[in-house]
Design a protein around this motif. Structure first.
Motif, PDB file in Angstrom:
ATOM      1  N   GLY A  49       0.209   1.020   6.359  1.00 32.47           N
ATOM      2  CA  GLY A  49       0.380   1.815   5.149  1.00 32.47           C
ATOM      3  C   GLY A  49      -0.909   2.486   4.709  1.00 32.47           C
ATOM      4  O   GLY A  49      -0.916   3.655   4.309  1.00 32.47           O
ATOM      5  N   THR A 247       7.627  -4.355   5.753  1.00 32.27           N
ATOM      6  CA  THR A 247       7.923  -3.070   5.110  1.00 32.27           C
ATOM      7  C   THR A 247       7.267  -2.990   3.738  1.00 32.27           C
ATOM      8  O   THR A 247       6.670  -1.967   3.379  1.00 32.27           O
ATOM      9  N   SER A 250       3.621  -2.432   4.190  1.00 26.73           N
ATOM     10  CA  SER A 250       3.317  -1.034   4.499  1.00 26.73           C
ATOM     11  C   SER A 250       3.327  -0.174   3.235  1.00 26.73           C
ATOM     12  O   SER A 250       2.429   0.644   3.012  1.00 26.73           O
ATOM     13  N   MET A 251       4.327  -0.382   2.407  1.00 27.41           N
ATOM     14  CA  MET A 251       4.418   0.398   1.170  1.00 27.41           C
ATOM     15  C   MET A 251       3.272   0.062   0.225  1.00 27.41           C
ATOM     16  O   MET A 251       2.722   0.945  -0.448  1.00 27.41           O
ATOM     17  N   SER A 252       2.897  -1.224   0.191  1.00 24.91           N
ATOM     18  CA  SER A 252       1.786  -1.641  -0.667  1.00 24.91           C
ATOM     19  C   SER A 252       0.470  -1.015  -0.216  1.00 24.91           C
ATOM     20  O   SER A 252      -0.328  -0.544  -1.024  1.00 24.91           O
ATOM     21  N   LEU A 255       0.534   2.657  -1.154  1.00 27.19           N
ATOM     22  CA  LEU A 255       0.340   2.847  -2.597  1.00 27.19           C
ATOM     23  C   LEU A 255      -1.106   2.591  -3.003  1.00 27.19           C
ATOM     24  O   LEU A 255      -1.668   3.329  -3.830  1.00 27.19           O
TER      25      LEU A 255
END
Length: 265
Positions: A49, A247, A250-252, A255
């Motif tokens: 991410g 998942t 990855s988003m963390s 962000l």
């Protein structure tokens, strides 16, 4: 500080920082013999991410803006540079003998060789980290041409350093589980970041001395980083049946890097 220090020196210092962060992560092998697979997947997802966000906010977006300012066809440097970055990693993957730490069948990739397994592991990790160091160097080198601000370059180095912390552990701890000593696992793990100061210097040199190619150089670094993410980090992080943790990781990571780039860059 950015006005008094040479961008090459800043790039080298930033590369050293990312190496130190990798070493700190690898040093966790002295505390843990093994790591929960789900936690490892979350760490790999987080690293993915961060790299995706850094590729867009800190490399591709500035490349587009610079191309527009220089009256270039805006999409051309991004498309050509990005494709070239991925092609370079594909070529290196085919040519350089290497063995990924989490290889399922334990077979080396690249050209045939009689090198020891530990050396092949180092080569694999080196191949993985070249784009990261190059991206850091390009960001600092671009300051000389005012293509990237000092704050934005710092954000790139900080983001890569943050994702190198779990990445170092993701290399050293599985090696310990495979039977390597703690010291050898640490040495191989920290070597994954040793190439980054050198790659950072190379990236800064290109960005400083080939200003007309800066949009291409920024996009090249982004393409190489995305190749690593799609080829290695995401597949490995999604190796378990239930991959929600990876998942979310990855988003963390995306962000966090987005916040750093917008708030500080």
């Amino acid at each position: 500080m950015s006005d008094t220090l040479n961008p090459l020196l800043l790039a080298f210092m930033a590369g050293l920082f990312t190496w130190v962060m990798t070493s700190a992560g690898a040093a966790l092998v002295f505390l843990f013999k093994e790591i929960n697979k789900n936690i490892l997947n979350i760490m790999l997802g987080f690293a993915a991410g961060v790299m995706v966000a850094a590729s867009f906010w800190s490399l591709l977006l500035p490349a587009t803006e610079i191309a527009k300012e220089e009256n270039m066809v805006e999409w051309m440097p991004v498309i050509i540079g990005f494709a070239a970055g991925g092609a370079f990693l594909i070529l290196m993957d085919k040519v350089l003998p290497h063995l990924h730490p989490n290889s399922k069948d334990g077979s080396p990739e690249g050209m045939p060789s009689n090198l020891r397994k530990s050396i092949l592991l180092v080569f694999a990790i080196t191949l993985h980290n070249i784009p990261e160091g190059f991206a850091v160097g390009v960001a600092f080198g671009a300051m000389a041409n005012e293509g990237v601000t000092f704050a934005a370059a710092i954000v790139v180095a900080l983001g890569i350093g943050i994702q190198n912390l779990p990445e170092g552990a993701a290399v050293s701890i599985p090696l310990r589980k495979e039977g390597y000593s703690r010291r050898k696992s640490f040495m191989i793990g920290q070597l994954s970041g040793a190439v980054e100061p050198v790659a950072a210097l190379l990236g800064a040199y290109f960005a400083m001395n080939m200003a007309y190619l800066l949009p291409y150089t920024l996009s090249f670094a982004a393409g190489a980083m995305i190749y690593v993410v799609v080829e290695e980090l995401i597949p490995e992080s999604q190796s378990e049946e239930h991959s929600h943790g990876a998942t979310i990781g990855s988003m963390s990571g995306f962000l966090l890097m987005t916040f750093l780039d917008i708030a500080l860059g």
